[in-house]
Design a protein around this motif. Structure first.
Motif, short mmCIF file in Angstrom:
data_model
loop_
_atom_site.label_atom_id
_atom_site.label_comp_id
_atom_site.label_asym_id
_atom_site.label_seq_id
_atom_site.Cartn_x
_atom_site.Cartn_y
_atom_site.Cartn_z
N ILE A 54 0.84 -1.19 0.00
CA ILE A 54 0.00 0.00 0.00
C ILE A 54 0.89 1.25 0.00
CG2 ILE A 54 -1.62 1.30 1.44
CD1 ILE A 54 -3.05 -0.97 0.17
N ARG A 55 2.00 1.16 0.73
CA ARG A 55 2.94 2.28 0.76
C ARG A 55 3.46 2.62 -0.64
NH1 ARG A 55 6.93 3.71 4.44
NH2 ARG A 55 8.69 4.74 3.49
N LYS A 64 1.00 4.50 -2.50
CA LYS A 64 0.94 5.90 -2.05
C LYS A 64 2.01 6.74 -2.75
CE LYS A 64 1.78 6.71 2.47
NZ LYS A 64 1.45 6.61 3.90
N ILE A 115 -4.44 6.32 -1.96
CA ILE A 115 -4.91 5.05 -1.42
C ILE A 115 -6.44 4.98 -1.33
CG2 ILE A 115 -4.70 3.47 0.54
CD1 ILE A 115 -1.90 4.56 0.91
N LYS A 116 -7.06 6.12 -1.02
CA LYS A 116 -8.53 6.12 -0.97
C LYS A 116 -9.12 5.76 -2.33
CE LYS A 116 -9.51 9.06 2.98
NZ LYS A 116 -10.19 8.23 3.96
N TYR A 176 -8.72 1.98 -2.96
CA TYR A 176 -9.78 1.21 -2.30
C TYR A 176 -11.10 1.34 -3.06
CZ TYR A 176 -7.55 -0.40 2.02
OH TYR A 176 -6.78 -1.07 2.93
N GLY A 186 -13.00 -3.82 -1.16
CA GLY A 186 -12.79 -5.06 -0.41
C GLY A 186 -11.33 -5.21 -0.07
N GLY A 187 -10.59 -5.83 -0.93
CA GLY A 187 -9.15 -5.98 -0.69
C GLY A 187 -8.42 -5.51 -1.93
N LYS A 218 -5.23 -7.56 -3.17
CA LYS A 218 -5.48 -8.93 -3.66
C LYS A 218 -6.33 -8.91 -4.93
CE LYS A 218 -9.49 -9.94 -0.75
NZ LYS A 218 -10.00 -10.57 0.45
#
Lengths: 102, 415
Positions: A63-64, A67, A74-75, A78, A83-84, A87
């Motif tokens: 996730i980093r 970013k 990141i928002k 998502y 969900g994920g 993945k």
């Protein structure tokens, strides 16, 4: 194991991830996305390309990393892959999901 | 006289000094090892400190004791590496090298997460990846009256990726023994898609979470720690409340790597995953946590890497091509509580499977299955670490590359 995606026979692992990235193409991608209830947009493609680039360079996905990618925050990530996000986006991009050692 | 310098006298650096002192001619090569700290910690012991299983003295010794005679030991801070001129600047002197081995490891970077170092840090929020953190957590647990215990991984990669899960299992046992398990709610929070992420392990081990009544929250990428609400919050505003947060902060390579412009954005050095030569500089080699290779950041991996790296350093000094040998081999005991443990053996390509280790059929250790034997193995490993591993003495029957002998490929994961 074999699976037919977009009228093509591809090799996937137990969790449905492509085993051989060479079998990935945009049609396969859209089909897998459909199975995840994701409709591919311009932004989705951008993220998929970024992830594939990282994968080919053998750089770990995090996730980093997202970013700092400059591709997406990141928002948004998502929101695009609810969900994920890691993945689901890796499944759609035809690359292995991030794993631990067990 | 040529100079070989090892930066860092942790697990990897100390092993390399012991391997090389007997392999490189002392007429041709001067070996120097640099580390700013006096104390060498047995880092796997940090998992046991919080539960009063190990004492302080069992996990620390003077580092110098493990560096062989014939190796020049310097206890000073490393300021910067200058790869273009083959120099290393220390706090008050500059060394020149012909070959550099970087073994500066990785450490926690709690300041990377908003709110983690807030008012609750080391009051209700702890790490156990540092000696100080593990001790502070031990003192907290001794008097803790119970509540919501959240065990949390910030992001990957981390040193010893299974340690947080082991912590959750051991916490279950610890509170049971204290007769207060009913007062503690344990939740395991991971940025990955499960506590177990490899299909074989998910299939073989998922029962553990149920059996130990550990709740699991997956795909959780922490955005901040809310100190007022006592909750961790992710990017889609999912909140997980805690009374006691045991977190594994972001792990990063040493700042000297950043200052020297040698690392990626986590300060890990891009390294050839089979030879352990740095990608950017032929005469710089990297080992252990300091690399970016896609293997576990664990001592067992460093141990196998050290054997390949030793051979490659010798080949390099003689001008031969390096061996592309290191296969990502890891061999780890995983504590599951109640004096039992698992053993896993895997590499870059092969996921952990069932079987026996190190001998086919005989074992005595069982792969990917809980046993008391494996737990003894884990406890015995502390002795092996101080007395064999650091000194570069080979561990009998355990090879640098993963062996397929005794492995049983019987796990079919659910679709």
């Amino acid at each position: 194991m074999k699976k037919v995606i977009a009228n093509k026979e591809v090799d996937v692992n137990e969790e449905g991830y492509l085993v051989d990235f060479k079998q990935w193409d945009r049609e396969v991608c859209e089909c897998i996305a459909g199975e995840c209830n994701v409709v591919m947009t311009e932004k989705h493609w951008e993220v998929v390309e970024y992830l594939q680039d990282k994968h080919l360079k053998e750089e770990p996905l995090s996730i980093r990393g997202i970013k700092k990618s400059g591709v997406i925050n990141i928002k948004e990530f998502y929101a695009l892959f609810p969900g994920g996000p890691l993945k689901k986006s890796t499944l759609i991009a035809g690359i292995p999901k991030p794993k631990s050692c067990i | 006289m040529k100079n070989l310098i090892i930066l860092g006298a942790g697990t990897s650096g100390t092993m390399m000094s012991n391997h090389l002192v007997s392999k490189l001619s002392n007429k041709e090569w001067k070996i120097t090892i640099v580390d700013q700290y006096k104390t060498h910690y047995y880092q796997p012991g940090f998992l046991f400190l919080p539960f009063d299983t190990y004492t302080e003295n069992q996990v620390k010794k003077e580092g110098k004791k493990f560096v062989p005679k014939g190796v020049n030991y310097i206890q000073k801070e490393i300021k910067q590496i200058f790869p273009e001129t083959n120099k290393v600047e220390l706090e008050d002197e500059t060394l020149s090298y012909d070959i550099l081995i970087v073994a500066t490891g990785s450490k926690i970077a709690p300041d990377e997460t908003d709110g983690l170092l807030g008012p609750l840090w080391q009051k209700d929020i702890f790490d156990f990846y540092t000696y100080e953190g593990a001790l502070a957590l031990r003192n907290k647990l001794r008097d803790w009256q119970g509540g919501k215990l959240v065990v949390h991984i910030t992001e990957m990669p981390i040193k010893c990726p299974v340690a947080p899960l082991e912590f959750a299992f051991l916490a279950d046992s610890y509170f049971k023994k204290k007769g207060m398990r009913d007062k503690v709610d344990i939740t395991y929070v991971t940025p990955l898609d499960g506590a177990f992420t490899k299909p074989t392990c998910t299939k073989a081990l998922n029962y553990l979470l149920k059996e130990k009544q550990i709740n699991i929250e997956t795909d959780f990428a922490v955005m901040e720690v809310d100190n007022e609400k006592k909750a961790i919050v992710d990017y889609v505003d999912r909140e997980i409340p805690f009374d006691l947060l045991v977190t594994v902060p972001t792990n990063m390579g040493d700042e000297v790597i950043e200052r020297s412009g040698l690392g990626d954005d986590l300060n890990f050095i891009p390294t050839h995953k089979h030879t352990l030569q740095s990608i950017a500089h032929d005469n710089i080699f990297v080992i252990g946590d300091a690399t970016n290779v896609p293997a576990s950041k664990a001592g067992s991996v460093a141990h196998f890497q050290a054997e390949t790296l030793t051979d490659n350093i010798i080949l390099y000094t003689k001008g031969y091509k390096l061996k592309e040998e290191f296969d990502g081999h890891a061999n780890c005991f995983i504590e599951t509580g109640n004096n039992k443990a698992l053993l896993i053996d895997f590499n870059y390509k092969q996921e952990p499977v069932h079987g026996t280790f190190p001998f086919a059929k005989i074992g005595p250790l069982k792969l990917l299955k809980e046993s008391v034997f494996n737990h003894w193995g884990k406890l015995a490993f502390r002795w092996i670490y101080w007395n064999m591993l650091l000194k570069g003495i080979p561990i009998p029957f355990v090879g640098r590359n993963m062996s397929f002998k005794g492995k049983i490929f019987d796990i079919k994961a659910d679709k």
